[in-house]
Design a protein around this motif. Structure first.
Motif, PDB file in Angstrom:
ATOM      1  N   ILE A 135       0.834  -1.209   0.000  1.00  0.00           N
ATOM      2  CA  ILE A 135       0.000   0.000   0.000  1.00  0.00           C
ATOM      3  C   ILE A 135       0.867   1.257   0.000  1.00  0.00           C
ATOM      4  O   ILE A 135       0.502   2.261  -0.610  1.00  0.00           O
TER       5      ILE A 135
ATOM      6  N   ILE B 167      -5.898   9.311   1.193  1.00  0.00           N
ATOM      7  CA  ILE B 167      -6.383   7.926   1.185  1.00  0.00           C
ATOM      8  C   ILE B 167      -7.246   7.670   2.413  1.00  0.00           C
ATOM      9  O   ILE B 167      -8.307   7.056   2.322  1.00  0.00           O
TER      10      ILE B 167
ATOM     11  N   GLU C  75       0.365   1.335   6.810  1.00  0.00           N
ATOM     12  CA  GLU C  75       1.536   1.442   5.931  1.00  0.00           C
ATOM     13  C   GLU C  75       2.830   1.012   6.609  1.00  0.00           C
ATOM     14  O   GLU C  75       3.724   0.516   5.937  1.00  0.00           O
TER      15      GLU C  75
ATOM     16  N   LEU D 106     -11.089   6.281   2.607  1.00  0.00           N
ATOM     17  CA  LEU D 106     -11.405   5.040   3.312  1.00  0.00           C
ATOM     18  C   LEU D 106     -12.235   5.275   4.571  1.00  0.00           C
ATOM     19  O   LEU D 106     -12.642   4.312   5.229  1.00  0.00           O
TER      20      LEU D 106
ATOM     21  N   TYR E 187      -9.772   0.781  -4.241  1.00  0.00           N
ATOM     22  CA  TYR E 187      -9.152   2.078  -4.477  1.00  0.00           C
ATOM     23  C   TYR E 187      -7.958   1.959  -5.433  1.00  0.00           C
ATOM     24  O   TYR E 187      -7.811   2.743  -6.364  1.00  0.00           O
TER      25      TYR E 187
ATOM     26  N   ARG F 290       0.666   3.879  -3.149  1.00  0.00           N
ATOM     27  CA  ARG F 290       0.417   5.306  -2.887  1.00  0.00           C
ATOM     28  C   ARG F 290       1.499   6.165  -3.532  1.00  0.00           C
ATOM     29  O   ARG F 290       1.204   7.199  -4.145  1.00  0.00           O
TER      30      ARG F 290
ATOM     31  N   LEU G 168      -9.313  -0.693   0.160  1.00  0.00           N
ATOM     32  CA  LEU G 168      -7.971  -0.482  -0.405  1.00  0.00           C
ATOM     33  C   LEU G 168      -7.829  -1.204  -1.739  1.00  0.00           C
ATOM     34  O   LEU G 168      -7.279  -0.660  -2.703  1.00  0.00           O
TER      35      LEU G 168
ATOM     36  N   TYR H 147      -4.421   4.940   9.026  1.00  0.00           N
ATOM     37  CA  TYR H 147      -3.859   4.543   7.736  1.00  0.00           C
ATOM     38  C   TYR H 147      -2.339   4.444   7.812  1.00  0.00           C
ATOM     39  O   TYR H 147      -1.742   3.508   7.280  1.00  0.00           O
TER      40      TYR H 147
END
Length: 79
Positions: A11, A26, A41, A30, A58, A15, A55, A37
Protein backbone atom coordinates in the motif's frame (compact mmCIF):
# COMPACT_ATOMS: atom_id res chain seq x y z
CA UNK A 1 7.99 -12.14 4.81
CA UNK A 2 4.73 -11.89 6.74
CA UNK A 3 1.39 -11.06 5.17
CA UNK A 4 1.18 -7.83 7.18
CA UNK A 5 4.63 -6.80 5.99
CA UNK A 6 3.72 -7.50 2.36
CA UNK A 7 0.48 -5.55 2.71
CA UNK A 8 2.17 -2.54 4.30
CA UNK A 9 4.91 -2.47 1.63
CA UNK A 10 2.32 -2.77 -1.12
CA UNK A 11 0.00 0.00 0.00
CA UNK A 12 2.94 2.34 0.59
CA UNK A 13 4.33 1.47 -2.87
CA UNK A 14 0.95 1.95 -4.58
CA UNK A 15 0.42 5.31 -2.89
CA UNK A 16 3.84 6.50 -4.00
CA UNK A 17 3.00 5.65 -7.63
CA UNK A 18 0.32 8.36 -7.70
CA UNK A 19 1.81 11.87 -7.63
CA UNK A 20 0.39 14.03 -4.87
CA UNK A 21 -1.44 11.19 -3.15
CA UNK A 22 -1.01 11.52 0.61
CA UNK A 23 -1.86 9.29 3.53
CA UNK A 24 -4.46 11.87 4.51
CA UNK A 25 -6.19 11.71 1.12
CA UNK A 26 -6.38 7.93 1.18
CA UNK A 27 -7.55 7.95 4.80
CA UNK A 28 -10.38 10.33 3.87
CA UNK A 29 -11.42 8.05 0.98
CA UNK A 30 -11.40 5.04 3.31
CA UNK A 31 -13.19 6.91 6.14
CA UNK A 32 -10.38 6.21 8.62
CA UNK A 33 -8.03 8.58 10.41
CA UNK A 34 -4.68 9.43 8.87
CA UNK A 35 -3.05 7.93 11.95
CA UNK A 36 -4.86 4.62 11.40
CA UNK A 37 -3.86 4.54 7.74
CA UNK A 38 -0.24 5.37 8.63
CA UNK A 39 -0.22 2.35 10.97
CA UNK A 40 -1.34 0.14 8.06
CA UNK A 41 1.54 1.44 5.93
CA UNK A 42 4.18 0.80 8.58
CA UNK A 43 2.77 -2.60 9.42
CA UNK A 44 1.91 -1.72 13.00
CA UNK A 45 -1.71 -2.81 12.61
CA UNK A 46 -3.72 -4.69 10.02
CA UNK A 47 -6.71 -2.97 8.48
CA UNK A 48 -10.13 -4.42 9.20
CA UNK A 49 -11.65 -6.46 6.40
CA UNK A 50 -13.88 -3.63 5.13
CA UNK A 51 -10.87 -1.31 4.88
CA UNK A 52 -8.82 -4.01 3.15
CA UNK A 53 -11.58 -4.40 0.56
CA UNK A 54 -11.76 -0.61 0.13
CA UNK A 55 -7.97 -0.48 -0.41
CA UNK A 56 -8.28 -3.19 -3.02
CA UNK A 57 -10.95 -1.25 -4.88
CA UNK A 58 -9.15 2.08 -4.48
CA UNK A 59 -5.89 0.80 -5.98
CA UNK A 60 -7.66 -1.60 -8.38
CA UNK A 61 -5.59 -4.55 -7.13
CA UNK A 62 -7.04 -7.80 -5.81
CA UNK A 63 -6.85 -8.55 -2.11
CA UNK A 64 -4.79 -11.64 -2.97
CA UNK A 65 -2.22 -9.43 -4.64
CA UNK A 66 -2.21 -6.91 -1.78
CA UNK A 67 -1.63 -9.66 0.77
CA UNK A 68 0.65 -12.11 -1.01
CA UNK A 69 2.57 -10.52 -3.91
CA UNK A 70 5.42 -8.04 -3.58
CA UNK A 71 4.06 -5.57 -6.12
CA UNK A 72 7.37 -3.68 -6.24
CA UNK A 73 8.80 -6.58 -8.23
CA UNK A 74 6.24 -6.40 -11.04
CA UNK A 75 4.79 -3.87 -13.39
CA UNK A 76 1.20 -3.51 -12.22
CA UNK A 77 -0.13 -4.62 -15.61
CA UNK A 78 1.75 -7.94 -15.23
CA UNK A 79 0.20 -8.93 -11.91
Amino acid sequence: MSTLSILSDNIRYLRMQIPGLTQGKIAAELAVTRDSYAKYEIGKTAPPLDVLLALSRYFQVSTDQLLAVDLRKYKLQEV
